[in-house]
Design a protein around this motif. Sequence first.
Motif, PDB file in Angstrom:
ATOM      1  N   SER A  73       0.803  -1.215   0.000  1.00 17.59           N
ATOM      2  CA  SER A  73       0.000   0.000   0.000  1.00 17.59           C
ATOM      3  C   SER A  73       0.841   1.273   0.000  1.00 17.59           C
ATOM      4  CB  SER A  73      -0.937   0.014   1.218  1.00 17.59           C
ATOM      5  OG  SER A  73      -0.195  -0.025   2.429  1.00 17.59           O
ATOM      6  N   HIS A  74       2.035   1.240   0.608  1.00 17.32           N
ATOM      7  CA  HIS A  74       2.859   2.444   0.650  1.00 17.32           C
ATOM      8  C   HIS A  74       4.271   2.079   1.126  1.00 17.32           C
ATOM      9  CE1 HIS A  74       1.197   2.057   4.759  1.00 17.32           C
ATOM     10  NE2 HIS A  74       2.326   2.583   5.162  1.00 17.32           N
ATOM     11  N   VAL A  75       5.162   3.069   1.048  1.00 15.22           N
ATOM     12  CA  VAL A  75       6.534   2.896   1.551  1.00 15.22           C
ATOM     13  C   VAL A  75       6.527   3.182   3.050  1.00 15.22           C
ATOM     14  CG1 VAL A  75       8.913   3.736   1.461  1.00 15.22           C
ATOM     15  CG2 VAL A  75       7.589   3.510  -0.656  1.00 15.22           C
ATOM     16  N   ASP A  76       6.948   2.195   3.839  1.00 18.00           N
ATOM     17  CA  ASP A  76       6.944   2.336   5.295  1.00 18.00           C
ATOM     18  C   ASP A  76       8.176   3.088   5.796  1.00 18.00           C
ATOM     19  OD1 ASP A  76       5.712   1.125   7.990  1.00 18.00           O
ATOM     20  OD2 ASP A  76       7.895   0.922   8.095  1.00 18.00           O
ATOM     21  N   HIS A  77       9.355   2.739   5.272  1.00  8.97           N
ATOM     22  CA  HIS A  77      10.579   3.398   5.721  1.00  8.97           C
ATOM     23  C   HIS A  77      11.691   3.216   4.691  1.00  8.97           C
ATOM     24  CE1 HIS A  77      11.130  -0.775   7.141  1.00  8.97           C
ATOM     25  NE2 HIS A  77      12.418  -0.557   6.977  1.00  8.97           N
ATOM     26  N   LEU A  78      12.724   4.042   4.824  1.00 10.15           N
ATOM     27  CA  LEU A  78      13.924   3.978   4.001  1.00 10.15           C
ATOM     28  C   LEU A  78      15.116   3.856   4.932  1.00 10.15           C
ATOM     29  CD1 LEU A  78      13.185   7.054   1.689  1.00 10.15           C
ATOM     30  CD2 LEU A  78      12.563   4.680   1.240  1.00 10.15           C
ATOM     31  N   THR A  79      16.063   2.979   4.610  1.00  9.61           N
ATOM     32  CA  THR A  79      17.256   2.821   5.441  1.00  9.61           C
ATOM     33  C   THR A  79      18.497   3.186   4.634  1.00  9.61           C
ATOM     34  OG1 THR A  79      16.276   1.119   6.848  1.00  9.61           O
ATOM     35  CG2 THR A  79      18.676   1.204   6.750  1.00  9.61           C
ATOM     36  N   LEU A  80      19.312   4.083   5.197  1.00 12.20           N
ATOM     37  CA  LEU A  80      20.542   4.516   4.560  1.00 12.20           C
ATOM     38  C   LEU A  80      21.735   3.863   5.238  1.00 12.20           C
ATOM     39  CD1 LEU A  80      19.928   8.383   4.245  1.00 12.20           C
ATOM     40  CD2 LEU A  80      19.307   6.573   2.643  1.00 12.20           C
ATOM     41  N   ALA A  81      22.658   3.315   4.463  1.00 13.95           N
ATOM     42  CA  ALA A  81      23.931   2.821   4.987  1.00 13.95           C
ATOM     43  C   ALA A  81      24.882   4.001   5.047  1.00 13.95           C
ATOM     44  CB  ALA A  81      24.484   1.722   4.081  1.00 13.95           C
ATOM     45  N   CYS A  82      25.415   4.275   6.247  1.00 10.98           N
ATOM     46  CA  CYS A  82      26.207   5.482   6.474  1.00 10.98           C
ATOM     47  C   CYS A  82      27.617   5.130   6.946  1.00 10.98           C
ATOM     48  CB  CYS A  82      25.537   6.360   7.535  1.00 10.98           C
ATOM     49  SG  CYS A  82      23.795   6.711   7.216  1.00 10.98           S
ATOM     50  N   THR A  83      28.540   6.042   6.743  1.00  9.15           N
ATOM     51  CA  THR A  83      29.893   5.845   7.256  1.00  9.15           C
ATOM     52  C   THR A  83      29.881   5.978   8.770  1.00  9.15           C
ATOM     53  OG1 THR A  83      30.356   8.194   6.895  1.00  9.15           O
ATOM     54  CG2 THR A  83      31.009   6.667   5.157  1.00  9.15           C
ATOM     55  N   ARG A  84      30.813   5.299   9.412  1.00  7.17           N
ATOM     56  CA  ARG A  84      30.864   5.265  10.871  1.00  7.17           C
ATOM     57  C   ARG A  84      31.032   6.675  11.446  1.00  7.17           C
ATOM     58  NH1 ARG A  84      35.027   1.090  12.642  1.00  7.17           N
ATOM     59  NH2 ARG A  84      33.440  -0.287  11.747  1.00  7.17           N
ATOM     60  N   GLY A  85      30.176   7.026  12.389  1.00  3.40           N
ATOM     61  CA  GLY A  85      30.248   8.317  13.060  1.00  3.40           C
ATOM     62  C   GLY A  85      29.506   9.442  12.372  1.00  3.40           C
ATOM     63  N   SER A  86      28.876   9.168  11.212  1.00  2.00           N
ATOM     64  CA  SER A  86      28.217  10.242  10.456  1.00  2.00           C
ATOM     65  C   SER A  86      26.755  10.460  10.830  1.00  2.00           C
ATOM     66  CB  SER A  86      28.311   9.954   8.954  1.00  2.00           C
ATOM     67  OG  SER A  86      27.543   8.797   8.609  1.00  2.00           O
ATOM     68  N   SER A  87      26.139   9.529  11.583  1.00  2.00           N
ATOM     69  CA  SER A  87      24.709   9.619  11.868  1.00  2.00           C
ATOM     70  C   SER A  87      24.297  10.929  12.543  1.00  2.00           C
ATOM     71  CB  SER A  87      24.255   8.425  12.708  1.00  2.00           C
ATOM     72  OG  SER A  87      24.329   7.233  11.957  1.00  2.00           O
ATOM     73  N   PRO A  88      25.003  11.396  13.595  1.00  2.00           N
ATOM     74  CA  PRO A  88      24.591  12.662  14.220  1.00  2.00           C
ATOM     75  C   PRO A  88      24.569  13.841  13.251  1.00  2.00           C
ATOM     76  CG  PRO A  88      26.090  11.472  15.661  1.00  2.00           C
ATOM     77  CD  PRO A  88      26.112  10.755  14.340  1.00  2.00           C
ATOM     78  N   THR A  89      25.570  13.920  12.369  1.00  2.00           N
ATOM     79  CA  THR A  89      25.607  15.018  11.392  1.00  2.00           C
ATOM     80  C   THR A  89      24.445  14.909  10.404  1.00  2.00           C
ATOM     81  OG1 THR A  89      28.012  15.180  11.555  1.00  2.00           O
ATOM     82  CG2 THR A  89      26.978  16.118   9.595  1.00  2.00           C
ATOM     83  N   LEU A  90      24.185  13.694   9.925  1.00  2.69           N
ATOM     84  CA  LEU A  90      23.072  13.498   8.997  1.00  2.69           C
ATOM     85  C   LEU A  90      21.736  13.786   9.679  1.00  2.69           C
ATOM     86  CD1 LEU A  90      24.189  10.229   7.174  1.00  2.69           C
ATOM     87  CD2 LEU A  90      24.164  12.540   6.238  1.00  2.69           C
ATOM     88  N   MET A  91      21.597  13.359  10.929  1.00  5.72           N
ATOM     89  CA  MET A  91      20.362  13.599  11.659  1.00  5.72           C
ATOM     90  C   MET A  91      20.095  15.091  11.783  1.00  5.72           C
ATOM     91  SD  MET A  91      19.261  12.319  15.486  1.00  5.72           S
ATOM     92  CE  MET A  91      20.628  13.220  16.230  1.00  5.72           C
ATOM     93  N   ARG A  92      21.126  15.863  12.090  1.00  7.87           N
ATOM     94  CA  ARG A  92      20.935  17.320  12.209  1.00  7.87           C
ATOM     95  C   ARG A  92      20.562  17.930  10.871  1.00  7.87           C
ATOM     96  NH1 ARG A  92      24.982  16.612  16.206  1.00  7.87           N
ATOM     97  NH2 ARG A  92      26.666  16.729  14.666  1.00  7.87           N
ATOM     98  N   TRP A  93      21.144  17.430   9.767  1.00  8.21           N
ATOM     99  CA  TRP A  93      20.821  17.986   8.452  1.00  8.21           C
ATOM    100  C   TRP A  93      19.366  17.700   8.097  1.00  8.21           C
ATOM    101  CZ3 TRP A  93      18.997  16.587   3.680  1.00  8.21           C
ATOM    102  CH2 TRP A  93      19.193  17.503   2.644  1.00  8.21           C
ATOM    103  N   PHE A  94      18.916  16.459   8.298  1.00  9.91           N
ATOM    104  CA  PHE A  94      17.525  16.130   7.982  1.00  9.91           C
ATOM    105  C   PHE A  94      16.555  16.861   8.909  1.00  9.91           C
ATOM    106  CE2 PHE A  94      19.429  12.528   5.706  1.00  9.91           C
ATOM    107  CZ  PHE A  94      18.644  12.518   4.560  1.00  9.91           C
ATOM    108  N   HIS A  95      16.994  17.166  10.130  1.00  6.53           N
ATOM    109  CA  HIS A  95      16.153  17.942  11.040  1.00  6.53           C
ATOM    110  C   HIS A  95      16.071  19.400  10.593  1.00  6.53           C
ATOM    111  CE1 HIS A  95      15.570  20.625  14.540  1.00  6.53           C
ATOM    112  NE2 HIS A  95      14.674  19.722  14.899  1.00  6.53           N
ATOM    113  N   ASP A  96      17.234  20.012  10.360  1.00  8.05           N
ATOM    114  CA  ASP A  96      17.271  21.440  10.037  1.00  8.05           C
ATOM    115  C   ASP A  96      16.707  21.743   8.655  1.00  8.05           C
ATOM    116  OD1 ASP A  96      18.483  21.741  12.490  1.00  8.05           O
ATOM    117  OD2 ASP A  96      20.522  21.929  11.678  1.00  8.05           O
ATOM    118  N   CYS A  97      16.936  20.848   7.701  1.00 10.41           N
ATOM    119  CA  CYS A  97      16.550  21.131   6.318  1.00 10.41           C
ATOM    120  C   CYS A  97      15.190  20.570   5.928  1.00 10.41           C
ATOM    121  CB  CYS A  97      17.612  20.585   5.356  1.00 10.41           C
ATOM    122  SG  CYS A  97      19.225  21.374   5.520  1.00 10.41           S
ATOM    123  N   LEU A  98      14.797  19.440   6.503  1.00 13.97           N
ATOM    124  CA  LEU A  98      13.571  18.780   6.059  1.00 13.97           C
ATOM    125  C   LEU A  98      12.567  18.530   7.185  1.00 13.97           C
ATOM    126  CD1 LEU A  98      15.091  16.183   3.564  1.00 13.97           C
ATOM    127  CD2 LEU A  98      14.158  18.438   3.060  1.00 13.97           C
TER     128      LEU A  98
END
Length: 285
Positions: A73-98
């Motif tokens: 019926s729909h897309v439930d979630h998307l999972t990104l494979a990230c480099t070690r230690g990058s999650s906090p930076t990516l989380m802030r970008w998706f928070h601030d920008c989107l």
Amino acid sequence: MARIAARALAAKGSCVLVPPVRVQDALGAATYTVVSSPAGNLSLTLLERTGYRGPFLPGFRPLSSKTGPGWFSHVDHLTLACTRGSSPTLMRWFHDCLGFHHLPLSPGEDPELGFEVTAGSGQGGLRLTALQTRPCSAVPTLVLAESLPGAAGGPDQVQQFLARHRGPGLQHVGLYTPNITEATEGVTLAGGRLLIPPKAYYQQPGKERQIRAAGHEPNQLALQGILLDGEKGKFLLQVFTKSLFAEDTFFLELIQRQGATGFGQGNIRALWQSVEEQAARGQEA
């Protein structure tokens, strides 16, 4: 709005890969533009369709039972494979920008640390950080996955993804289905290859009772490789395909929710072990 959003993201460092394009048909007009993200080569398409009366975009038509099986019926979630230690930076970008916000996968979870899934002494593990927009939004949940240090048995599946994909990117898409046994059967008959969990998964103490409490037959789930997690009347069922491409990177997840809102934390380790065991068998072959 798409133009304004693209300019705002460009001001924060994104590249506009496709300038705003206006498309239209008899049901109205819509505008889309494509921008880059900080997650490897992952790009984002921004849609403005407030003036469009159709189901999605010009040129698209709803899928009826006569033209497709309607397993999902729909897309439930998307999972990104990230480099070690990058999650906090990516989380802030998706928070601030989107406008994404941290979605705890365990009580009291520190958003900077995420949810850790260890694979045993000296075997490393995964760090998962889930993000979502406002409740009841149609935007899928985003899950950031990175490797934990300490693996002694060679690269894990996230590290292998980074190597084969040549950087971070989309590891899998979770497709929601109202009937996972029917969807799994259909995908298999259509040629889909499923990831088989370890046999010991279905032999765990209490697993048969848990499966029956959710209204399913243990033998049926084991036959199809479907994982089940949950308690107190809220359950989650999952099954994973093998990679869709020769690079052995991107795959699909079929997911059915029976009141559960998480990602089957009890199943994550089983998936980890399953992927690692099959990778080891492939190296021995």
